[in-house]
Motif scaffolding. Sequence first.
Motif, PDB file in Angstrom:
ATOM      1  N   GLN A  20       0.839  -1.197   0.000  1.00 19.13           N
ATOM      2  CA  GLN A  20       0.000   0.000   0.000  1.00 19.13           C
ATOM      3  C   GLN A  20       0.872   1.243   0.000  1.00 19.13           C
ATOM      4  OE1 GLN A  20      -0.437   2.038   3.104  1.00 19.13           O
ATOM      5  NE2 GLN A  20       0.176   0.636   4.744  1.00 19.13           N
ATOM      6  N   ASP A  21       0.364   2.286  -0.676  1.00 11.95           N
ATOM      7  CA  ASP A  21       1.165   3.503  -0.776  1.00 11.95           C
ATOM      8  C   ASP A  21       0.723   4.573   0.217  1.00 11.95           C
ATOM      9  OD1 ASP A  21      -0.349   5.047  -3.750  1.00 11.95           O
ATOM     10  OD2 ASP A  21      -1.202   4.415  -1.839  1.00 11.95           O
ATOM     11  N   MET A  22      -0.159   4.198   1.138  1.00 18.11           N
ATOM     12  CA  MET A  22      -0.574   5.104   2.199  1.00 18.11           C
ATOM     13  C   MET A  22       0.388   4.945   3.371  1.00 18.11           C
ATOM     14  SD  MET A  22      -4.540   3.972   2.148  1.00 18.11           S
ATOM     15  CE  MET A  22      -4.119   2.238   2.151  1.00 18.11           C
ATOM     16  N   ASP A  23       0.607   5.945   4.096  1.00 19.84           N
ATOM     17  CA  ASP A  23       1.430   5.813   5.293  1.00 19.84           C
ATOM     18  C   ASP A  23       0.526   5.486   6.476  1.00 19.84           C
ATOM     19  OD1 ASP A  23       3.492   7.966   7.355  1.00 19.84           O
ATOM     20  OD2 ASP A  23       3.688   5.824   6.892  1.00 19.84           O
ATOM     21  N   HIS A  24      -0.032   4.275   6.423  1.00 27.57           N
ATOM     22  CA  HIS A  24      -1.019   3.909   7.424  1.00 27.57           C
ATOM     23  C   HIS A  24      -0.713   2.549   7.990  1.00 27.57           C
ATOM     24  CE1 HIS A  24      -4.984   3.761   9.357  1.00 27.57           C
ATOM     25  NE2 HIS A  24      -4.931   5.058   9.246  1.00 27.57           N
ATOM     26  N   GLU A  25      -1.158   2.346   9.218  1.00 27.51           N
ATOM     27  CA  GLU A  25      -0.735   1.156   9.926  1.00 27.51           C
ATOM     28  C   GLU A  25      -1.546  -0.101   9.613  1.00 27.51           C
ATOM     29  OE1 GLU A  25       0.742   4.671  11.821  1.00 27.51           O
ATOM     30  OE2 GLU A  25      -1.351   4.090  11.488  1.00 27.51           O
ATOM     31  N   ASN A  26      -2.841   0.067   9.380  1.00 25.91           N
ATOM     32  CA  ASN A  26      -3.721  -1.107   9.378  1.00 25.91           C
ATOM     33  C   ASN A  26      -3.839  -1.771   8.010  1.00 25.91           C
ATOM     34  OD1 ASN A  26      -4.140  -0.285  11.974  1.00 25.91           O
ATOM     35  ND2 ASN A  26      -6.215   0.442  11.647  1.00 25.91           N
ATOM     36  N   MET A  27      -3.566  -3.064   7.988  1.00 25.39           N
ATOM     37  CA  MET A  27      -3.708  -3.841   6.762  1.00 25.39           C
ATOM     38  C   MET A  27      -4.411  -5.152   7.072  1.00 25.39           C
ATOM     39  SD  MET A  27      -0.115  -3.095   4.764  1.00 25.39           S
ATOM     40  CE  MET A  27      -0.742  -3.650   3.162  1.00 25.39           C
ATOM     41  N   PHE A  28      -5.111  -5.686   6.059  1.00 24.41           N
ATOM     42  CA  PHE A  28      -6.008  -6.827   6.257  1.00 24.41           C
ATOM     43  C   PHE A  28      -5.890  -7.808   5.094  1.00 24.41           C
ATOM     44  CE2 PHE A  28      -8.477  -4.562   9.505  1.00 24.41           C
ATOM     45  CZ  PHE A  28      -8.189  -3.244   9.192  1.00 24.41           C
ATOM     46  N   TRP A  29      -6.050  -9.085   5.401  1.00 24.11           N
ATOM     47  CA  TRP A  29      -6.183 -10.106   4.367  1.00 24.11           C
ATOM     48  C   TRP A  29      -7.529 -10.804   4.523  1.00 24.11           C
ATOM     49  CZ3 TRP A  29      -3.950 -11.054  -0.051  1.00 24.11           C
ATOM     50  CH2 TRP A  29      -2.628 -10.650  -0.270  1.00 24.11           C
ATOM     51  N   TYR A  30      -8.261 -10.905   3.399  1.00 18.69           N
ATOM     52  CA  TYR A  30      -9.548 -11.589   3.348  1.00 18.69           C
ATOM     53  C   TYR A  30      -9.490 -12.656   2.257  1.00 18.69           C
ATOM     54  CZ  TYR A  30     -11.526  -7.347   5.564  1.00 18.69           C
ATOM     55  OH  TYR A  30     -11.816  -6.300   6.394  1.00 18.69           O
ATOM     56  N   ARG A  31     -10.414 -13.599   2.372  1.00 19.55           N
ATOM     57  CA  ARG A  31     -10.711 -14.437   1.232  1.00 19.55           C
ATOM     58  C   ARG A  31     -12.191 -14.312   0.915  1.00 19.55           C
ATOM     59  NH1 ARG A  31      -9.928 -20.824   2.174  1.00 19.55           N
ATOM     60  NH2 ARG A  31     -11.412 -20.928   0.458  1.00 19.55           N
ATOM     61  N   GLN A  32     -12.487 -14.374  -0.379  1.00 20.97           N
ATOM     62  CA  GLN A  32     -13.871 -14.275  -0.808  1.00 20.97           C
ATOM     63  C   GLN A  32     -14.265 -15.542  -1.541  1.00 20.97           C
ATOM     64  OE1 GLN A  32     -14.800 -11.688  -4.033  1.00 20.97           O
ATOM     65  NE2 GLN A  32     -17.000 -12.010  -3.820  1.00 20.97           N
ATOM     66  N   ASP A  33     -15.331 -16.165  -1.076  1.00 24.52           N
ATOM     67  CA  ASP A  33     -15.845 -17.372  -1.700  1.00 24.52           C
ATOM     68  C   ASP A  33     -17.331 -17.184  -1.976  1.00 24.52           C
ATOM     69  OD1 ASP A  33     -13.743 -18.503   0.666  1.00 24.52           O
ATOM     70  OD2 ASP A  33     -13.448 -19.250  -1.379  1.00 24.52           O
ATOM     71  N   PRO A  34     -17.815 -17.760  -3.075  1.00 28.01           N
ATOM     72  CA  PRO A  34     -19.240 -17.589  -3.428  1.00 28.01           C
ATOM     73  C   PRO A  34     -20.152 -18.015  -2.282  1.00 28.01           C
ATOM     74  CG  PRO A  34     -18.032 -18.594  -5.236  1.00 28.01           C
ATOM     75  CD  PRO A  34     -17.084 -18.551  -4.064  1.00 28.01           C
ATOM     76  N   GLY A  35     -21.098 -17.152  -1.957  1.00 34.72           N
ATOM     77  CA  GLY A  35     -22.064 -17.464  -0.911  1.00 34.72           C
ATOM     78  C   GLY A  35     -21.548 -17.286   0.502  1.00 34.72           C
ATOM     79  N   LEU A  36     -20.262 -16.951   0.645  1.00 35.12           N
ATOM     80  CA  LEU A  36     -19.688 -16.793   1.982  1.00 35.12           C
ATOM     81  C   LEU A  36     -19.211 -15.381   2.257  1.00 35.12           C
ATOM     82  CD1 LEU A  36     -17.630 -20.102   2.290  1.00 35.12           C
ATOM     83  CD2 LEU A  36     -19.903 -19.608   3.200  1.00 35.12           C
ATOM     84  N   GLY A  37     -19.227 -14.523   1.267  1.00 32.15           N
ATOM     85  CA  GLY A  37     -18.807 -13.148   1.464  1.00 32.15           C
ATOM     86  C   GLY A  37     -17.313 -13.022   1.688  1.00 32.15           C
ATOM     87  N   LEU A  38     -16.931 -11.959   2.378  1.00 29.82           N
ATOM     88  CA  LEU A  38     -15.527 -11.705   2.702  1.00 29.82           C
ATOM     89  C   LEU A  38     -15.265 -12.174   4.126  1.00 29.82           C
ATOM     90  CD1 LEU A  38     -16.035  -9.672   0.299  1.00 29.82           C
ATOM     91  CD2 LEU A  38     -14.269  -8.268   1.335  1.00 29.82           C
ATOM     92  N   ARG A  39     -14.271 -13.018   4.266  1.00 30.39           N
ATOM     93  CA  ARG A  39     -13.925 -13.503   5.601  1.00 30.39           C
ATOM     94  C   ARG A  39     -12.493 -13.086   5.942  1.00 30.39           C
ATOM     95  NH1 ARG A  39     -15.046 -19.739   5.417  1.00 30.39           N
ATOM     96  NH2 ARG A  39     -14.251 -19.469   3.297  1.00 30.39           N
ATOM     97  N   LEU A  40     -12.322 -12.555   7.133  1.00 23.57           N
ATOM     98  CA  LEU A  40     -11.042 -12.009   7.554  1.00 23.57           C
ATOM     99  C   LEU A  40     -10.103 -13.128   7.990  1.00 23.57           C
ATOM    100  CD1 LEU A  40      -9.404  -9.423   8.157  1.00 23.57           C
ATOM    101  CD2 LEU A  40     -10.431  -9.448  10.446  1.00 23.57           C
ATOM    102  N   ILE A  41      -8.911 -13.139   7.404  1.00 21.40           N
ATOM    103  CA  ILE A  41      -7.926 -14.167   7.737  1.00 21.40           C
ATOM    104  C   ILE A  41      -6.968 -13.660   8.819  1.00 21.40           C
ATOM    105  CG2 ILE A  41      -6.141 -15.696   6.825  1.00 21.40           C
ATOM    106  CD1 ILE A  41      -7.356 -15.224   4.021  1.00 21.40           C
ATOM    107  N   TYR A  42      -6.303 -12.555   8.536  1.00 22.30           N
ATOM    108  CA  TYR A  42      -5.379 -11.919   9.473  1.00 22.30           C
ATOM    109  C   TYR A  42      -5.426 -10.414   9.244  1.00 22.30           C
ATOM    110  CZ  TYR A  42      -2.607 -15.763  11.529  1.00 22.30           C
ATOM    111  OH  TYR A  42      -2.175 -16.844  12.262  1.00 22.30           O
TER     112      TYR A  42
END
Lengths: 113, 114
Positions: free
Chosen positions: B25-47
């Motif tokens: 990311q090119d923002m000078d910001h602290e928070n970053m997230f990883w998700y996976r997206q699967d059909p019918g399950l939406g976005l689920r947070l991994i770490y």
Amino acid sequence: DQQVKQNSPSLSVQEGRISILNCDYTNSMFDYFLWYKKYPAEGPTFLISISSIKDKNEDGRFTVFLNKSAKHLSLHIVPSQPGDSAVYFCAATAWSGSEKLVFGKGTKLTVNP
Amino acid sequence: DVKVTQSSRYLVKRTGEKVFLECVQDMDHENMFWYRQDPGLGLRLIYFSYDVKMKEKGDIPEGYSVSREKKERFSLILESASTNQTSMYLCAATGPGTSGGEQYFGPGTRLTVT
């Protein structure tokens, strides 16, 4: 336990008509709500948000309504356009500085010409 | 304009391989997230990560790990890829001037494990 629910997997509307996408939540600590739009093979993009101190927020063709007592929010798109066809995700957060979002499963909107 | 990039748009790996998914990311910001997206399950947070060297488990961390050595880079690691990890992986970050947790997403990596 699903804290944010979008009970309609899909919605189909005619161009020019209103699209209404619904979202329910169970966690009373949620105080900020967001809608994201996602096209296939792209990342979600932020659309509109609302704080729990408000009951309505409007941005052009998009309006979000919040009913805290019912733990329900809705996104209205008027008038709907074919380019609005996408998956819409509702998300919520309990603002504690963590900025962690809880997402619903999404609703696929199809706007027919 | 805020930008989040992911190293690959499409990736095919074999079962048992170690897989690295990179996000910058090119923002000078602290928070970053990883998700996976699967059909019918939406976005689920991994770490997610609040700062360099810091990481927190999301809702589905099993089978994954992460690395945050620099503020702008957040890597997702599949230690031993399995077919049930075939998915769309999305990285997100929060930027300056946002409120309430508005996240900016990368374009996603479509991972297929065979």
